[in-house]
Design an enzyme around this catalytic site. Structure first.
Site, PDB file in Angstrom:
ATOM      1  N   LYS A  76     -20.650  37.466 119.828  1.00  0.00           N
ATOM      2  CA  LYS A  76     -21.869  37.457 119.030  1.00  0.00           C
ATOM      3  C   LYS A  76     -22.715  38.642 119.451  1.00  0.00           C
ATOM      4  O   LYS A  76     -22.529  39.181 120.542  1.00  0.00           O
ATOM      5  CB  LYS A  76     -22.631  36.149 119.306  1.00  0.00           C
ATOM      6  N   THR A 146     -20.938  28.330 104.486  1.00  0.00           N
ATOM      7  CA  THR A 146     -21.581  27.592 105.591  1.00  0.00           C
ATOM      8  C   THR A 146     -22.336  26.389 105.021  1.00  0.00           C
ATOM      9  O   THR A 146     -22.220  25.268 105.530  1.00  0.00           O
ATOM     10  CB  THR A 146     -22.560  28.500 106.382  1.00  0.00           C
ATOM     11  N   LYS A 179     -31.035  31.443 104.390  1.00  0.00           N
ATOM     12  CA  LYS A 179     -29.803  31.619 103.610  1.00  0.00           C
ATOM     13  C   LYS A 179     -29.019  30.308 103.502  1.00  0.00           C
ATOM     14  O   LYS A 179     -28.534  29.953 102.444  1.00  0.00           O
ATOM     15  CB  LYS A 179     -28.923  32.704 104.261  1.00  0.00           C
ATOM     16  N   VAL A 180     -28.917  29.570 104.608  1.00  0.00           N
ATOM     17  CA  VAL A 180     -28.142  28.323 104.579  1.00  0.00           C
ATOM     18  C   VAL A 180     -29.009  27.151 104.110  1.00  0.00           C
ATOM     19  O   VAL A 180     -28.648  26.420 103.169  1.00  0.00           O
ATOM     20  CB  VAL A 180     -27.533  27.995 105.968  1.00  0.00           C
ATOM     21  N   ALA A 240     -32.354  26.266 111.379  1.00  0.00           N
ATOM     22  CA  ALA A 240     -33.126  27.437 111.836  1.00  0.00           C
ATOM     23  C   ALA A 240     -32.660  27.791 113.250  1.00  0.00           C
ATOM     24  O   ALA A 240     -31.519  28.217 113.428  1.00  0.00           O
ATOM     25  CB  ALA A 240     -34.615  27.149 111.759  1.00  0.00           C
TER      26      ALA A 240
HETATM   27  N1  LIG Z   1     -25.504  32.334 107.745  1.00  0.00           N
HETATM   28  C1  LIG Z   1     -24.422  31.692 108.121  1.00  0.00           C
HETATM   29  O1  LIG Z   1     -23.397  31.738 107.444  1.00  0.00           O
HETATM   30  C2  LIG Z   1     -24.415  30.887 109.378  1.00  0.00           C
HETATM   31  C3  LIG Z   1     -25.585  30.503 110.001  1.00  0.00           C
HETATM   32  N2  LIG Z   1     -25.546  29.699 111.097  1.00  0.00           N
HETATM   33  C4  LIG Z   1     -26.774  29.289 111.766  1.00  0.00           C
HETATM   34  O2  LIG Z   1     -27.603  28.567 110.851  1.00  0.00           O
HETATM   35  C5  LIG Z   1     -28.972  28.850 111.145  1.00  0.00           C
HETATM   36  C6  LIG Z   1     -29.645  29.431 109.894  1.00  0.00           C
HETATM   37  O3  LIG Z   1     -28.975  30.626 109.521  1.00  0.00           O
HETATM   38  P1  LIG Z   1     -29.396  31.471 108.239  1.00  0.00           P
HETATM   39  O4  LIG Z   1     -29.817  30.542 107.152  1.00  0.00           O
HETATM   40  O5  LIG Z   1     -28.312  32.428 108.011  1.00  0.00           O
HETATM   41  O6  LIG Z   1     -30.665  32.260 108.788  1.00  0.00           O
HETATM   42  P2  LIG Z   1     -31.902  32.856 107.947  1.00  0.00           P
HETATM   43  O7  LIG Z   1     -32.530  33.865 108.829  1.00  0.00           O
HETATM   44  O8  LIG Z   1     -31.492  33.237 106.591  1.00  0.00           O
HETATM   45  O9  LIG Z   1     -32.857  31.558 107.812  1.00  0.00           O
HETATM   46  C7  LIG Z   1     -33.510  30.947 108.876  1.00  0.00           C
HETATM   47  C8  LIG Z   1     -34.755  30.280 108.309  1.00  0.00           C
HETATM   48  O10 LIG Z   1     -35.379  29.557 109.357  1.00  0.00           O
HETATM   49  C9  LIG Z   1     -36.780  29.810 109.303  1.00  0.00           C
HETATM   50  N3  LIG Z   1     -37.337  29.588 110.623  1.00  0.00           N
HETATM   51  C10 LIG Z   1     -37.331  30.387 111.702  1.00  0.00           C
HETATM   52  N4  LIG Z   1     -37.966  29.804 112.726  1.00  0.00           N
HETATM   53  C11 LIG Z   1     -38.365  28.597 112.284  1.00  0.00           C
HETATM   54  C12 LIG Z   1     -39.070  27.519 112.867  1.00  0.00           C
HETATM   55  N5  LIG Z   1     -39.508  27.573 114.119  1.00  0.00           N
HETATM   56  N6  LIG Z   1     -39.305  26.426 112.119  1.00  0.00           N
HETATM   57  C13 LIG Z   1     -38.888  26.358 110.833  1.00  0.00           C
HETATM   58  N7  LIG Z   1     -38.216  27.350 110.221  1.00  0.00           N
HETATM   59  C14 LIG Z   1     -37.963  28.445 110.946  1.00  0.00           C
HETATM   60  C15 LIG Z   1     -36.887  31.243 108.807  1.00  0.00           C
HETATM   61  O11 LIG Z   1     -38.172  31.529 108.259  1.00  0.00           O
HETATM   62  C16 LIG Z   1     -35.777  31.287 107.766  1.00  0.00           C
HETATM   63  O12 LIG Z   1     -36.222  30.889 106.489  1.00  0.00           O
HETATM   64  C17 LIG Z   1     -28.973  29.794 112.350  1.00  0.00           C
HETATM   65  O13 LIG Z   1     -29.060  29.033 113.539  1.00  0.00           O
HETATM   66  C18 LIG Z   1     -27.611  30.457 112.275  1.00  0.00           C
HETATM   67  O14 LIG Z   1     -27.183  30.915 113.518  1.00  0.00           O
HETATM   68  C19 LIG Z   1     -24.362  29.230 111.605  1.00  0.00           C
HETATM   69  C20 LIG Z   1     -23.187  29.572 111.012  1.00  0.00           C
HETATM   70  C21 LIG Z   1     -23.105  30.481 109.904  1.00  0.00           C
HETATM   71  O1  LIG Z   2     -21.073  33.590 109.396  1.00  0.00           O
HETATM   72  C1  LIG Z   2     -20.682  34.694 109.817  1.00  0.00           C
HETATM   73  O2  LIG Z   2     -20.897  35.758 109.209  1.00  0.00           O
HETATM   74  C2  LIG Z   2     -19.883  34.805 111.070  1.00  0.00           C
HETATM   75  C3  LIG Z   2     -19.735  33.538 111.813  1.00  0.00           C
HETATM   76  C4  LIG Z   2     -20.853  33.297 112.747  1.00  0.00           C
HETATM   77  O3  LIG Z   2     -21.444  34.175 113.308  1.00  0.00           O
HETATM   78  C5  LIG Z   2     -21.254  31.935 112.989  1.00  0.00           C
HETATM   79  O4  LIG Z   2     -20.562  31.028 112.522  1.00  0.00           O
HETATM   80  O5  LIG Z   2     -22.275  31.711 113.673  1.00  0.00           O
END
Ligand SMILES: NC(=O)C1=CN([C@@H]2O[C@H](COP(=O)(O)OP(=O)(O)OC[C@H]3O[C@@H](n4cnc5c(N)ncnc54)[C@H](O)[C@@H]3O)[C@@H](O)[C@H]2O)C=CC1
Ligand SMILES: O=C(O)CCC(=O)C(=O)O
Length: 367
Positions: A76, A146, A179-180, A240
């Site tokens: 990572k 995801t 995003k998720v 988050a």
């Molecule tokens: N994008 C993916 O495909 C994957 C994501 N993840 C995990 O899922 C989680 C979310 O990922 P994404 O949606 O890609 O990230 P992102 O950055 O698109 O969204 C995160 C959201 O959480 C909010 N946030 C941040 N701090 C916060 C808090 N203290 N309280 C409430 N909301 C808060 C942000 O404003 C944002 O809207 C992360 O932990 C990431 O590592 C895990 C596997 C794959």
């Molecule tokens: O979702 C990705 O782009 C890679 C996989 C990853 O970093 C994760 O699952 O946390």
């Protein structure tokens, strides 16, 4: 420093004063294949915080790869900076050059705070980038599978709790509508969820989900910060930050289950025991959130959405198996899941060293 990185193969500090890049790449374990894992951008308060995060995240990827049965290892990256202010094409190109310097030992893409568009710049410097848009030869937004995986995890959990895969007529509390989280919220509304409690630090994300709720006729209640732990929802869905399941928050939780995408939800593994004691069913994060990993790993065979969906669906059965093993073995779901992954790593690593050429992935088409 060596005590701190114990258990990891390699940690690379990347410093480029011209672009302002300060990043850390952590490679945890490559016994199943080259390291694969997204790159997070966050304004960490200290370098130590960033290091701790990347070490925890990369270790999690080793288990996630083993559980999802992809021939990759755990890695990572984190970029220290504010995603709203500090991004530039040059910064991501510089990051790409550092990735390239690892010569195929590390593949990366999006995570919290980064988008596929950011990595189009990195792609100019290295082929070891995954998850960019199809027009750039990637498999597209990995948050789509995801989010699908989280939905399959929720179905498996509802099967155990209520004897049905249906997601309708239940209430869910979602932390993080990025995003998720936003996609999970959207799909839960489509599936007939009774009510969603939501929180995010970004007011625009909250406005979007509320507007969607009005359109779909689903009640949305916006709650502030920590109140998300104290709702009367049936299931808590963390999407988050990590470390949000800890002494303080578990004390407040009165949901029946926790099923979410956030990486490293438990502050420490003993918190899985605390959830078990409270009768809260915990879906190990790296099982539930492996849809993105499945897609980016699949991409190296030439992207195929049907294949990705088939493998992502397997999250449903994997999770049911983990719940069953935990129940039968008197373990927490995390203990059951870790044990399963460690056994798989042991047998696969031996197989890889017997039958595979050292330069993996052997299927990589973009080298
Ligand atoms: N994008 C993916 O495909 C994957 C994501 N993840 C995990 O899922 C989680 C979310 O990922 P994404 O949606 O890609 O990230 P992102 O950055 O698109 O969204 C995160 C959201 O959480 C909010 N946030 C941040 N701090 C916060 C808090 N203290 N309280 C409430 N909301 C808060 C942000 O404003 C944002 O809207 C992360 O932990 C990431 O590592 C895990 C596997 C794959
Ligand atoms: O979702 C990705 O782009 C890679 C996989 C990853 O970093 C994760 O699952 O946390």
């Amino acid at each position: 420093m060596f005590d701190k990185i114990k258990g990891h193969e390699q940690v690379v500090f990347c410093n480029d004063e011209e672009t302002g890049l300060k990043a850390i790449i952590a490679i945890h374990n490559t016994s199943l294949g080259p390291a694969l894992g997204g790159c997070r951008m966050q304004p960490y308060a200290t370098v130590d915080d960033a290091l701790e995060d990347v070490l925890r995240l990369s270790r999690g990827m080793t288990y996630k790869c083993a559980a999802a049965d992809v021939d990759f290892g755990g890695g990572k990256a984190v970029i220290i900076g504010d995603p709203a202010k500090d991004k530039s094409p040059e910064l991501f190109r510089s990051f790409g050059q550092f990735v390239e310097s690892l010569n195929g030992r590390f593949y990366t893409g999006t995570d919290m705070g980064t988008t596929p568009e950011d990595f189009v710049h990195a792609l100019k410097e290295t082929n070891c980038i995954v998850g960019v848009d199809e027009v750039y030869g990637g498999s597209g937004d990995s948050s789509i599978p995801t989010a699908q995986g989280v939905l399959f995890g929720l179905q498996a959990t509802n099967q155990v709790l209520y004897g049905t895969d249906l997601l309708s007529d239940k209430t869910y509390a979602i932390q993080g509508l990025g995003k998720v989280g936003a996609k999970v919220a959207d799909q839960l509304m489509s599936a007939g969820a009774k009510k969603l409690y939501v929180t995010d630090i970004n007011p625009l994300a909250l406005m979007d989900v509320q507007a969607l709720g009005v359109k779909r006729n689903v009640e949305i209640e916006i709650v502030a910060g920590d109140e998300i732990f104290n709702t009367d929802a049936d299931v808590f869905i963390p999407c988050a930050l990590g470390g949000i399941l800890n002494d303080r928050t578990i004390d407040q939780l009165h949901v029946k289950a926790v099923v979410g995408s956030a990486n490293n939800q438990l502050l420490s593994e003993h918190h899985a025991g605390m959830l078990k004691e409270k009768g809260i069913l915990y879906a190990p994060d790296y099982i539930v959130n492996s849809g993105g990993l499945i897609q980016v790993a699949d991409e190296l065979y030439v992207p195929n959405k049907e294949r990705v969906l088939r493998q992502t669906k397997a999250i449903y059965t994997s999770l049911l198996n983990i719940y069953k093993r935990a129940e039968e073995g008197g373990m927490t779901t995390v203990e059951a899941s870790n044990l399963f992954c460690e056994q798989r790593m042991k047998s696969r690593a031996r197989r890889n060293s017997f039958f595979s050429h050292m330069k993996r992935p052997k299927w990589a088409v973009r080298i």
